[in-house]
Design an enzyme around this catalytic site. Structure first.
Site, PDB file in Angstrom:
ATOM      1  N   ALA A  63       0.869  -1.171   0.000  1.00 32.87           N
ATOM      2  CA  ALA A  63       0.000   0.000   0.000  1.00 32.87           C
ATOM      3  C   ALA A  63       0.903   1.217   0.000  1.00 32.87           C
ATOM      4  O   ALA A  63       2.077   1.127   0.375  1.00 32.87           O
ATOM      5  CB  ALA A  63      -0.861  -0.014   1.256  1.00 32.87           C
ATOM      6  N   GLY A 105       0.614  -5.050   0.643  1.00 32.42           N
ATOM      7  CA  GLY A 105      -0.621  -5.012  -0.140  1.00 32.42           C
ATOM      8  C   GLY A 105      -0.428  -5.548  -1.546  1.00 32.42           C
ATOM      9  O   GLY A 105      -1.394  -6.021  -2.172  1.00 32.42           O
ATOM     10  N   GLU A 108      -0.741  -9.159  -1.215  1.00 33.50           N
ATOM     11  CA  GLU A 108      -2.158  -9.440  -0.900  1.00 33.50           C
ATOM     12  C   GLU A 108      -3.015  -9.433  -2.165  1.00 33.50           C
ATOM     13  O   GLU A 108      -3.963 -10.212  -2.293  1.00 33.50           O
ATOM     14  CB  GLU A 108      -2.668  -8.428   0.127  1.00 33.50           C
ATOM     15  CG  GLU A 108      -2.042  -8.668   1.503  1.00 33.50           C
ATOM     16  CD  GLU A 108      -2.439  -7.610   2.505  1.00 33.50           C
ATOM     17  OE1 GLU A 108      -2.003  -6.459   2.331  1.00 33.50           O
ATOM     18  OE2 GLU A 108      -3.188  -7.922   3.439  1.00 33.50           O
ATOM     19  N   GLU A 128       4.616  -5.746   6.748  1.00 30.55           N
ATOM     20  CA  GLU A 128       3.860  -4.745   7.504  1.00 30.55           C
ATOM     21  C   GLU A 128       4.300  -4.633   8.959  1.00 30.55           C
ATOM     22  O   GLU A 128       4.314  -3.536   9.526  1.00 30.55           O
ATOM     23  CB  GLU A 128       2.360  -5.064   7.456  1.00 30.55           C
ATOM     24  CG  GLU A 128       1.673  -4.698   6.143  1.00 30.55           C
ATOM     25  CD  GLU A 128       1.753  -5.805   5.096  1.00 30.55           C
ATOM     26  OE1 GLU A 128       2.585  -6.723   5.243  1.00 30.55           O
ATOM     27  OE2 GLU A 128       0.994  -5.735   4.113  1.00 30.55           O
TER      28      GLU A 128
HETATM   29  C1  3H9 Z   1       0.829  -2.260   3.312  1.00 26.35           C
HETATM   30  O1  3H9 Z   1       0.997  -2.760   2.250  1.00 26.35           O
HETATM   31  C2  3H9 Z   1      -0.474  -2.315   4.075  1.00 26.35           C
HETATM   32  C3  3H9 Z   1      -1.443  -3.304   3.503  1.00 26.35           C
HETATM   33  O2  3H9 Z   1      -1.252  -4.579   4.080  1.00 26.35           O
HETATM   34  C4  3H9 Z   1      -2.883  -2.995   3.859  1.00 26.35           C
HETATM   35  C5  3H9 Z   1      -3.443  -1.697   3.638  1.00 26.35           C
HETATM   36  C6  3H9 Z   1      -4.899  -1.616   4.017  1.00 26.35           C
HETATM   37  N1  3H9 Z   1       4.631   3.386  -0.138  1.00 26.35           N
HETATM   38  O3  3H9 Z   1      13.388   2.086  -0.245  1.00 26.35           O
HETATM   39  P1  3H9 Z   1      13.693   2.832  -1.485  1.00 26.35           P
HETATM   40  C7  3H9 Z   1       9.200   4.924  -1.810  1.00 26.35           C
HETATM   41  S1  3H9 Z   1       2.050  -1.383   4.071  1.00 26.35           S
HETATM   42  C8  3H9 Z   1       5.049   4.610  -0.457  1.00 26.35           C
HETATM   43  O4  3H9 Z   1      14.698   3.916  -1.421  1.00 26.35           O
HETATM   44  P2  3H9 Z   1      14.812   0.447  -2.633  1.00 26.35           P
HETATM   45  C9  3H9 Z   1      10.295   5.376  -0.878  1.00 26.35           C
HETATM   46  O5  3H9 Z   1       9.801   6.252   0.089  1.00 26.35           O
HETATM   47  C10 3H9 Z   1       3.392  -1.422   2.944  1.00 26.35           C
HETATM   48  N2  3H9 Z   1       6.307   4.866  -0.857  1.00 26.35           N
HETATM   49  O6  3H9 Z   1      14.079   1.846  -2.690  1.00 26.35           O
HETATM   50  C11 3H9 Z   1      11.231   6.020  -1.853  1.00 26.35           C
HETATM   51  O7  3H9 Z   1      10.682   7.277  -2.173  1.00 26.35           O
HETATM   52  P3  3H9 Z   1      11.602   8.531  -2.489  1.00 26.35           P
HETATM   53  C12 3H9 Z   1       4.097  -2.715   2.901  1.00 26.35           C
HETATM   54  C13 3H9 Z   1       7.150   3.850  -0.931  1.00 26.35           C
HETATM   55  O8  3H9 Z   1      14.948   0.018  -4.044  1.00 26.35           O
HETATM   56  C14 3H9 Z   1      11.138   5.144  -3.100  1.00 26.35           C
HETATM   57  O9  3H9 Z   1       9.881   4.483  -2.972  1.00 26.35           O
HETATM   58  N3  3H9 Z   1       5.292  -2.580   2.055  1.00 26.35           N
HETATM   59  C15 3H9 Z   1       6.768   2.549  -0.598  1.00 26.35           C
HETATM   60  O10 3H9 Z   1      16.007   0.517  -1.757  1.00 26.35           O
HETATM   61  C16 3H9 Z   1      12.223   4.126  -3.223  1.00 26.35           C
HETATM   62  O11 3H9 Z   1      12.313   3.397  -2.017  1.00 26.35           O
HETATM   63  C17 3H9 Z   1       6.471  -2.249   2.561  1.00 26.35           C
HETATM   64  O12 3H9 Z   1       6.626  -2.088   3.747  1.00 26.35           O
HETATM   65  C18 3H9 Z   1       5.437   2.339  -0.195  1.00 26.35           C
HETATM   66  N4  3H9 Z   1       4.980   1.111   0.101  1.00 26.35           N
HETATM   67  O13 3H9 Z   1      13.810  -0.538  -1.872  1.00 26.35           O
HETATM   68  C19 3H9 Z   1       7.597  -2.094   1.575  1.00 26.35           C
HETATM   69  N5  3H9 Z   1       7.827   1.722  -0.743  1.00 26.35           N
HETATM   70  O14 3H9 Z   1      12.392   8.147  -3.694  1.00 26.35           O
HETATM   71  C20 3H9 Z   1       8.324  -0.802   1.832  1.00 26.35           C
HETATM   72  C21 3H9 Z   1       8.836   2.507  -1.175  1.00 26.35           C
HETATM   73  O15 3H9 Z   1      10.650   9.631  -2.689  1.00 26.35           O
HETATM   74  N6  3H9 Z   1       9.353  -0.517   0.849  1.00 26.35           N
HETATM   75  N7  3H9 Z   1       8.432   3.780  -1.290  1.00 26.35           N
HETATM   76  O16 3H9 Z   1      12.435   8.667  -1.262  1.00 26.35           O
HETATM   77  C22 3H9 Z   1      10.542  -1.140   0.847  1.00 26.35           C
HETATM   78  O17 3H9 Z   1      10.837  -2.012   1.642  1.00 26.35           O
HETATM   79  C23 3H9 Z   1      11.548  -0.669  -0.156  1.00 26.35           C
HETATM   80  O18 3H9 Z   1      11.177   0.613  -0.571  1.00 26.35           O
HETATM   81  C24 3H9 Z   1      11.672  -1.561  -1.412  1.00 26.35           C
HETATM   82  C25 3H9 Z   1      12.592  -0.872  -2.444  1.00 26.35           C
HETATM   83  C26 3H9 Z   1      12.296  -2.886  -0.965  1.00 26.35           C
HETATM   84  C27 3H9 Z   1      10.335  -1.794  -2.044  1.00 26.35           C
END
Ligand code: 3H9
Length: 708
Positions: A63, A105, A108, A128
């Site tokens: 999400a 998400g 999911e 999460e």
């Molecule tokens: C969820 O899913 C809840 C659901 O179960 C239910 C809902 C009802 N959202 O980390 P990076 C941005 S909770 C918004 O440097 P990498 C990040 O801020 C979510 N933004 O890259 C950055 O922005 P900026 C569950 C996001 O290649 C840019 O993307 N998911 C999100 O080193 C690049 O990120 C997670 O917890 C997001 N979900 O790593 C995954 N994700 O360039 C969280 C990233 O403006 N994300 N951004 O600074 C990660 O673990 C890493 O970002 C990922 C990429 C491994 C994906």
């Protein structure tokens, strides 16, 4: 703005392509479009099957975390779940084709599809819990139906990613394909149509316990209850219990209730704050993202002591050829031997393969000859923390290193501008403050000197990511962000000991407040000699307060040979690694109290210990913001949570002051201590920024907006 969803049609299959850079987050806009597209596909007689896939480096990574902020109840769940229902109830087969990562998400969405194919190199996960929440879009109910309750609990509680092959083995995936996601999804859909396979809603499957019996569930519950600071852990166990005992819809309702509870918790707010703060820290005001970088093909580290060998290990791990320079063969051999032993330990624990270790060691070039630094693109000095010695080394670097090489110092307190001048190349000079043990601690403070060139800064920031560090930029001041704030914390710890608290009481109070280790144990581990010498250096440089009692305990420990754990005695006496209270330390504190006219008390409340150690630290953090030493409040929080064992569930000292304690309370308690203890040295003087925010009812985070 371009649409986050594109619709293609081919061979009777509707292909839904998600394209929402950078990580294809499932934003509200994307979810709305998906819902519409699924309704169209359901109504379209020419559409026989649907494939969901994504453009870019990865499938959907969750999400949109930014959209999880705010008080409004249930907004995300209400957007997600109708999409999940639409996918699952579509009367035609729905295939999800994943590549890169499918997280939160995103996974999911895949679970709600009827069939799942993924690239062999891809990874899936429900991270999460690391944000203090739980999968809120049906993940806690659908995953157990696919992989069994035991695997589901393990995946959701740990938040760890699982490789494609393992996901296939446990039944999460149906197929692996090395084709690009669109082709992989289409081929699978056509195979299904050929075989006459129909929809296969996950929600209709039975949950298999997978070996998660009542005793295992009780244990999981007890483990989660033992860490009440992370409420999502218990909520996850409750959701899995619901999946095992209740019908799908009832389980979903339970998930929805608990998701919202967790989302609104302080813990989740703190963890989400840190998620963005950590990423924000990599962005520097005034430094465009396209700033050219200097190539770093080979590096040098000067000094094979604890810091030097830890630092070089980071580069070896990233496959960067590294020279480790010493002045004496014996010291060099000792350093290299230590590196080998560290690697052996990693192999023994199964963390590294022999092959990886060999590759890393092949990159190491131990040397006694400074000429070996001539072709290095970056050289980091990690010699003794003494201004004169460091200046001499920096002068040598200025002479020996090739033009354009980046010159760096690992100093933890000294003036980077003075060292930069000594090198004769201040534009090439930067501070790289690693934390001990440097091969493990994730924090890197990058110190921007007065004349540090923008491309030097940009290169070091990028490099920090390559070697797996979280970098935060600090301006030049005594101790930079972290150690400057630490100073007031250690000052009060020593005063409390002289006033009558024991090292154990101080440590326990601080550890109960959430820090990983109290100040006395921390200094015993780091070496009280290291800490005391920093105070001696302060004195030499006119930086020590004019107060003979200032950090007097640590000074006395050095004088009496109580150098910490390595000497078997420091603030404590050690039996092996066990810290034991030592009456000698109490006697030493009593004697110091007498000498400095400090009144001793029989009882000091834990609350006072926490306030006196942590509130001046927050106050110093506010000063650091007001002076522009840190760019943003989040940078201070990242430094403390990544480098000093500050609990992430409190979000860092600034977040805690703003959102957990409240600035008016911090102000009032600092003022109280100024009244009762006197403020001749200015120890309790309020930072004007903190005072202003407290008076105006705002927060440090609100008012400090020095952002990109
Ligand atoms: C969820 O899913 C809840 C659901 O179960 C239910 C809902 C009802 N959202 O980390 P990076 C941005 S909770 C918004 O440097 P990498 C990040 O801020 C979510 N933004 O890259 C950055 O922005 P900026 C569950 C996001 O290649 C840019 O993307 N998911 C999100 O080193 C690049 O990120 C997670 O917890 C997001 N979900 O790593 C995954 N994700 O360039 C969280 C990233 O403006 N994300 N951004 O600074 C990660 O673990 C890493 O970002 C990922 C990429 C491994 C994906």
């Amino acid at each position: 703005m371009s649409s986050p969803l594109r619709i293609h049609r081919q061979a009777g299959v509707t292909l839904l392509e998600i394209d929402n850079p950078p990580v294809n987050a499932a934003s509200a806009a994307l979810l709305r479009q998906l819902r519409e597209a699924l309704a169209q596909a359901a109504a379209d007689a020419a559409c026989q099957a649907v494939v969901l896939y994504a453009a870019g480096r990865s499938f959907v990574c969750g999400a949109d975390i930014a959209e999880l902020q705010g008080p409004a109840a249930q907004p995300r769940v209400d957007l997600f779940n109708p999409v999940m229902d639409a996918l699952e109830s579509l009367p035609k087969p729905v295939v999800c084709a994943m590549h890169g990562m499918a997280l939160g998400g995103g996974l999911e969405l895949a679970l709600a599809c009827h069939y799942r194919v993924a690239h062999p190199d891809s990874q899936v996960g429900l991270p999460e819990v690391q944000l203090g929440i739980l999968p809120g879009a049906g993940g806690t109910q659908r995953l157990p139906r696919l992989v069994g309750a035991r695997h589901a609990l393990e995946m959701i509680s740990s938040g760890k990613r699982v490789g494609a092959q393992a996901a296939l083995d446990m039944g999460l995936l149906d197929r692996l394909s090395a084709d690009p996601p669109r082709a992989a999804g289409l081929a699978y859909a056509l195979d299904l149509l050929r075989e006459g396979a129909g929809p296969r809603p996950t929600c209709l499957r039975q949950v298999d316990s997978g070996g998660l019996d009542a005793a295992a569930l009780r244990q999981a519950r007890a483990d989660a209850e033992a860490r009440p600071q992370y409420p999502a852990r218990l909520a996850i166990v409750q959701c899995i219990e619901a999946a095992l005992t209740q019908p799908f819809r009832a389980g979903l309702a339970e998930e929805r209730r608990l998701f919202e509870q967790c989302r609104l918790s302080h813990t989740s707010q703190a963890l989400r704050h840190l998620f963005f703060a950590q990423r924000q820290a990599a962005k520097l005001p005034g430094l465009p993202a396209d700033t050219p970088l200097r190539p770093i093909r080979k590096i040098g580290v000067i000094g094979a002591g604890t810091m030097g060998r830890g630092i070089v290990t980071n580069f070896l791990g990233a496959g960067i050829p590294s020279v480790l320079l010493e002045t004496r063969q014996e010291a060099l051999d000792k350093g290299v031997e230590h590196i080998r032993r560290t690697y052996d330990g990693q192999v023994a624990k199964g963390r590294l393969s022999d092959e990886r270790v060999r590759a890393a060691l092949d990159c190491l070039r131990p040397s006694l000859d400074p000429a070996d630094l001539a072709d290095c693109d970056l050289v980091i000095e990690a010699v003794f923390e003494d201004m004169q010695i460091k200046q001499d080394v920096c002068r040598m670097l200025g002479v020996r290193c090739k033009p354009g090489a980046i010159l760096a110092s690992n100093t933890s307190t000294l003036d980077i501008d003075v060292l930069a001048q000594a090198s004769g190349r201040p534009a090439d000079f930067v501070g790289m403050h690693f934390f001990s043990p440097a091969n493990i601690m994730r924090l890197l403070e990058v110190v921007r000197g007065r004349e540090t060139a923008p491309d030097v800064l940009a290169t070091v920031m990028r490099l920090s990511k390559t070697i797996g560090k979280t970098a935060v930029v600090s301006g030049v001041c005594y101790g930079f962000i972290g150690n400057r704030m630490l100073e007031s914390y250690l000052r009060e710890a020593d005063f409390l000991l002289m006033e009558g608290a024991s090292p154990r009481q101080v440590d326990r109070a601080i550890e109960n407040a959430g820090l990983a280790m109290g100040p006395c144990r921390m200094l015993d581990m780091a070496g009280t000699d290291v800490a005391a010498r920093i105070v001696i250096e302060q004195e030499k440089n006119g930086l020590r307060p004019d107060d003979p009692a200032y950090r007097a305990v640590v000074g006395r420990l050095l004088e009496t040979g109580r150098l910490g754990q390595k000497a078997g005695k420091g603030y404590y006496r050690y039996e092996g690694r066990q810290a034991v209270d030592d009456p000698e330390v109490q006697a030493l504190c009593e004697e110091l109290a007498r000498r400095h006219g400090i009144a001793r008390r029989d009882r000091i409340a834990d609350q006072e210990i926490v306030e006196r150690c942590l509130y001046p630290l927050i106050n110093e953090g506010a000063r650091i913001l007001e002076e522009g030493i840190a760019y943003r409040p989040g940078d201070v929080d990242v430094v403390w949570t990544h480098g000093y064992g500050f609990p992430d569930y409190l979000g860092g000292p600034i977040f805690m002051a703003d959102h957990v304690i409240g600035l008016p309370v911090v102000r009032d308690r600092l003022t109280h201590y100024a009244d009762v203890k006197g403020n001749a040295q200015g120890y309790w003087t309020l930072s004007p920024l903190l005072e202003r925010c407290a008076a105006q009812g705002t927060t440090l985070s609100d008012t400090h907006t020095n952002r990109t």
